[in-house]
Design an enzyme around this catalytic site. Sequence first.
Site, mmCIF file in Angstrom:
data_model
loop_
_atom_site.group_PDB
_atom_site.id
_atom_site.type_symbol
_atom_site.label_atom_id
_atom_site.label_comp_id
_atom_site.label_asym_id
_atom_site.label_seq_id
_atom_site.Cartn_x
_atom_site.Cartn_y
_atom_site.Cartn_z
ATOM 1 N N ASP A 126 0.868 -1.167 0.000
ATOM 2 C CA ASP A 126 0.000 0.000 0.000
ATOM 3 C C ASP A 126 0.907 1.220 0.000
ATOM 4 O O ASP A 126 2.085 1.133 0.362
ATOM 5 C CB ASP A 126 -0.903 -0.031 1.237
ATOM 6 C CG ASP A 126 -1.890 1.125 1.255
ATOM 7 O OD1 ASP A 126 -2.251 1.593 0.165
ATOM 8 O OD2 ASP A 126 -2.278 1.561 2.347
ATOM 9 N N ASP A 158 -1.374 -1.020 6.045
ATOM 10 C CA ASP A 158 -1.631 -0.537 7.399
ATOM 11 C C ASP A 158 -2.802 -1.238 8.059
ATOM 12 O O ASP A 158 -3.092 -1.000 9.213
ATOM 13 C CB ASP A 158 -1.873 0.977 7.392
ATOM 14 C CG ASP A 158 -2.991 1.384 6.449
ATOM 15 O OD1 ASP A 158 -3.734 0.493 5.995
ATOM 16 O OD2 ASP A 158 -3.141 2.576 6.172
ATOM 17 N N ASP A 172 -7.042 -2.724 4.013
ATOM 18 C CA ASP A 172 -6.356 -3.767 3.255
ATOM 19 C C ASP A 172 -6.586 -5.148 3.837
ATOM 20 O O ASP A 172 -5.843 -6.082 3.535
ATOM 21 C CB ASP A 172 -4.845 -3.481 3.226
ATOM 22 C CG ASP A 172 -4.515 -2.122 2.644
ATOM 23 O OD1 ASP A 172 -5.231 -1.703 1.716
ATOM 24 O OD2 ASP A 172 -3.577 -1.481 3.119
#
Length: 1468
Positions: free
Chosen positions: A689, A1103, A1107
Amino acid sequence: MNNTNPPQRPLSSTSLTPSNDRTSHRKQSNSSLSTNHRRSSSNPNNLDTIEYVVGNNSSTSLSNNLNNNNSNGNHSKQRSSLLLPLHESSSSSTSSSSGSNNNNNNGNRNDPDYSSPSLPFSPYTPPTLLSQRFNHESDNEDGNNDSYDDDPDDSDRTEGSEIASSMAKANAAAVSSSARLKALKRPTYDHRHDRSQQRVYLEEEDVELIFTGYRFRKHRLYLYYILCALSFGIIFLLGRWMPRHYIAFVAQKCEMNHAEFIVVQNEWGQLAMEPVFTKYYGGPIDSVFSPEQMEKSEDDESYDDTVTTGTLHDMRYFDYQYIRFIYNPSAHAFMQNSQWKDSDWNMAANCERGIGRETHQERTMVFGYNLIDVQEKTIGQLLVQEVLHPFYVFQVFSMALWFADDYYYYAACIFVISTVSVVTELVETKKTMKRMRNMSRFTCNTKVFRSGRWRYIGSEELVPGDVFEVTDSDLTVFPCDAVLLTGDCIVNESMLTGESVPVSKIPVTDAALQHMDLSLANIPTEIARHFLFSGTKIVRARPGVAKQPAAMDAADEEYGTSPPMRGLAMVVRIGFNTTKGTLIRSMLFPKPNDFQFYRDSFRFIGILAMIACFGFLISTVNFVRMGVPFKAMIVKALDLITIVVPPALPATMSIGTSFAIARLKRSNIFCISPTRVNIGGKINCMCFDKTGTLTEDGLDVLGVQCPDSETGKFGEMLSNVDEMHHAPTSVLEKSMALLFAMTTCHSVKSLNGELIGDPLDLKMFEFTQWTLEEGGLGARTASVSESAQSGSGGIVSTVVRPPGGKQFNLDDMIAKHNNASQISDSNESGAFLELGIIRCFEFVSQLRRMSVIVKRLHSPGMDIFVKGAPEVMTDICIKGSLPLDYQERLAYYTHHGYRVIACAYKAMPTLNFIRAQRLKREQAEADLTFLGFIVFENKLKPTTAPIIATLGNARIRQVMCTGDNVLTAISVSRECGLINKAREVYAPRFVSGDSVTETSEIVWENIDNERMTLDPVTLKPSTTWSDGSSQGPEFPRYSHMMNDYVLAVTGDCFRWMVDYASTSTLNRMLVKGQIFARMSPDEKHELVEHLQAIGYCVGFCGDGANDCGALKAADVGISLSEAEASVAAPFTSRSNDIGCVVKVIQEGRAALVTSFSCFKYMALYSIIQFTTVSFLYAFASNLGDFQFLYIDLVLILPIAVFMGRTEAFPILHPKRPTANLVSKKVLTSLIGQILIQSLFQGCLFVIVRHQPWYTPPDYDPAEKNIDCIENTVLFLLSCFQYLLVAIVFSVGPPYRKPMSSNRPFVLITVTLVLTSAIMVLFPTAWITEVMQLVHIPLSFRILIVIMAGLNLGLSLVCEGWIFPRFAKLMGEWWGSRKAKKQAKYQQEREVFAPPPSQSVGGGYGSQDLTQRTGGQQRQSVGIDVDGGATAAGGADAAVAGQSMPKKTLKKKSSLKIYKMVEDEMMGA
């Protein structure tokens, strides 16, 4: 609870939809139950084979249902767990492991009427009293003079109607990511002919189950008991280890409604037997099954319409892994009750009524108690489970054999060690279960509204539909899954997501209730903002405006019922059905590891067992020849089996993993799935990410830029608030309005004087230097009358002021806001500058924007401020308000890595409070005036670039997967080194259509030169410019330079490619794509699955906030969080950078190499001892009692333990370690070392028998014949061999540090070598006596030491030089031989294959494409056995490309399809 039957929803015409190709299958992957008819092209009418695909409602039917819901309030909930009976002829089960997860007493103990299956059930009679309903008075609001929305029924409860389509897309996307790739996993069954089997897909667990109904054959069951007694338990053990044979013997299949127990088989072939319980229910059937579960399939001839309405008398159910399945008599199948949703949950006003006593009793019977109570097994149960494991049974068998052979000391020591091991295992298991139980079990007192009044009850008594107070001061943790009805909350969800930033919750809307699908594994973002998850901590809870009851009795006053405002929530899921329960279940029942090393290790153990059997036969023949007594012969021959198959082998294989987990923990990296450690060593594709992972969480505001009214373009950058206040006249109006937007359009909250919220919003608000005060109560103001609103109810929930601003009187503002003439002079007006946020339209990922309605003090009307992605602002702003250089300026910032947020506003001078609450979102966010850009600096974390460089040097592919702008992502990628700055980057653009249009056209353009494009099918550089001119000969098509490019894929393009592009193009995009921007959480999840499908071992680092799906789907998911463990990922790192990725990969590689080393060492130890004993068996001799003890306890045990302690090498090597135990390199090493050790023992055995002082042993049938020269010399040499093999297999660089760094191992090895040397050269009398050694000359003892040294040298040279080269030569020879066969096969295929109609693209994934007919492109792909791909058409395509289950397809993809695509893209 309402006992009346709700109106039946009309049957969906899309519940069964035929799909004849991959394209239509993708389009229908969201359908509730789609039937894919696989037809041969030569026989289109062939409907014999039908494939049932589990999915969710199609977007078409969902949109229709949304329209219907707006009128009748009924919502069509998607079905994610579908139970399909299977055809008996197709129900042959796959091979399974001997273990059986039998948890038949786990889930039902939470049931109030639980009873043992051996006891009769007493019928339960529910009370006859009906539950009392608390009826709220309807609020009548004056809607006249409302020029914006005159619909009196419209309120913020129906606010979701304007975003219904976006929520529908969110729900569809939430399930399509799993349904899209799982479609091929549905085998072909005809369910209409067999009611004894059914298939279930558990989306929250991501597993498929097969249920089979059985009932006992009494006479065979009694015969089984007799055989168990007569065989002294041997039959019992065999039945326990081979449950299939046990079930086939004692039971027979039957229909589900007559089953006495259910056999549950998972994807990995594991079986569990669960007893079926029956108890009297007597409630309505729709209180057990949702309307979707009662729907009739179009081709279900066995559907029973007579039981779809009415009473369910007997409830038959079973519990599997704490999930309850209840028998549905209408569908003749067992169904989950965790997805149940009351038909009354379509309006929030209905939910606030709570439930009555009778309804509570009914739902308690169905759902059990609200407890996540992990059942602890007793000491006796654990002991039986441990002792009856094949490992310990083999130990008992070995000890009995040793006692029979008079090895009393050795057997006694092994007995003590085994006992200590069992006791230690029991204690650890008991501690783990107790810790898990304490972590999961939670009870508290809850204030609940039941039967028309408030009362305190224990949280374990909560059932779905209960309304409880979230603002109760005693409530600190939510005891269940619920939806917020009134008030607002700030909660800490770090346990679930790993995200430590508190999350704000707002009251649920009617549209959100209708779209709430409890069957989804992940609650969509649009629903999650109203959803309170079990186990999450309450940071702050504030009440809403409560309605006054018509009357209040004494009982109400006794329980505290009073007019004060409350924050209310309604229970929707309890116990193990909650999200926390899913987390606990995933810990209790982890998925079996399918890692190749573990599979190969058990196969190799089988090979060792075969060697043992071979030795058993040879020894038996030799003993018969020598005339050894029968008893001694059998004992000695069986003893070979205990030697070749070492009992400690499984334990030693996990030593490296244990050390790796301990080292990771010291680095603040926590692992909840130990089996993933070794998999971490095989990662070759790492996804990241961006925001919060590669870049800092808090983005600094670089400045703002507003349009200049004089030039029509952007003005100068304003880098602080003072410059915004003193901006030029042509910019000042927009700059001040932009300042107001920055202070109000955000999600920032105030908690105990500290601002919390999204990091970007915090930075933006801190830039303004204003102050924020929350004085409102989070009320549903649309449901409040005007009189109530004119009082002291919190209408303005949040107020912001400039620095030093004075506080104003809220009541005065409300009284004067509709009459501008009553406002005092301008001086008084200027003395107060306050902005009150009247209403907030939360951020929606599909819309990519948020907006607020703001009231300015002493100002007529209100203003609307909108903040969102610059790309979407152009659609909702007035075109004339956009600067002329809008796109140019946006491209400049994004190319340089800045993050850009656009703002706009609209003044509504006649808008009042009531109309503001009725204003629809699409009305508010239309015809806006553009204000300007807010530019954020996207700073990289200091460690990002070095870690990316480290991974690049290790040849690990790196992919950025972000929700940010594609140009910003490209800039950050180049800055951190993820993309070489010299590489060309191509991004897609829709020339026509969009992501949901099949006929859309996409052009791939170079971001630096739009004339340079890619071929839309092959994704290779085009030979012509986009304007049609030729590139010329200086640009060869497939030169190295032209292929050195990457793709930056946008989310909408990714969606179209997955849904409509050919397989070859999709695979090329996956291989060349290095940036995936504007990706939703579900698309991230889907990207990981597609990368895995083409052979990558994928890691994902994020994080944890959005996700979760990708982190759980990846082979190795790493969540950056402050929590020690979360459901988000197997690994959780407390560090705030991606350095943990390198650490996990390093430790994974070290653990994998250690596991190989320990396995090879234990295998060599067994073979060395087997060789020694085999030589001694030539004259009926054997090793002595203390000789075995010395070898196993003094030599092997410490070496095996400390051997795995070597730490990981600090530098990542470009080549990954092998995970294949039967690879050429491993087998060459293993077989070579076996031959070397056996050769030296054989040579010594021959040499000693030719010495002049040698005396042949005297065979005595009554003795063991241990004291002989052969025994002594072979024992002494083998002692060195056990040690030198450990040295040879102690692999150092490039995956582990040198052996010298492992000081305990070096120390123990040196000590044991010296001890063995002393025993050889200078044996004392007591050593000679204890070890049963005979005297041999000193010269020959020296020869033994010299041979041990030669053995060590030869083993090291062969291991380091000869064996690797030999393995390489073997691999080259085998590869050329295989290539010749494949070429010959391809030639034969080309000769006999019919010519394709059209071929597009070469290499893997090439397809035959027919002309588009009816707007559809029909395509198929076939994969041959050798891993290549060939064009397939007609029946062959249907069989090879579509009917193949996903698991089989993925297994064939393990040949690394991505490698083949890479070669093809490079023009190989």
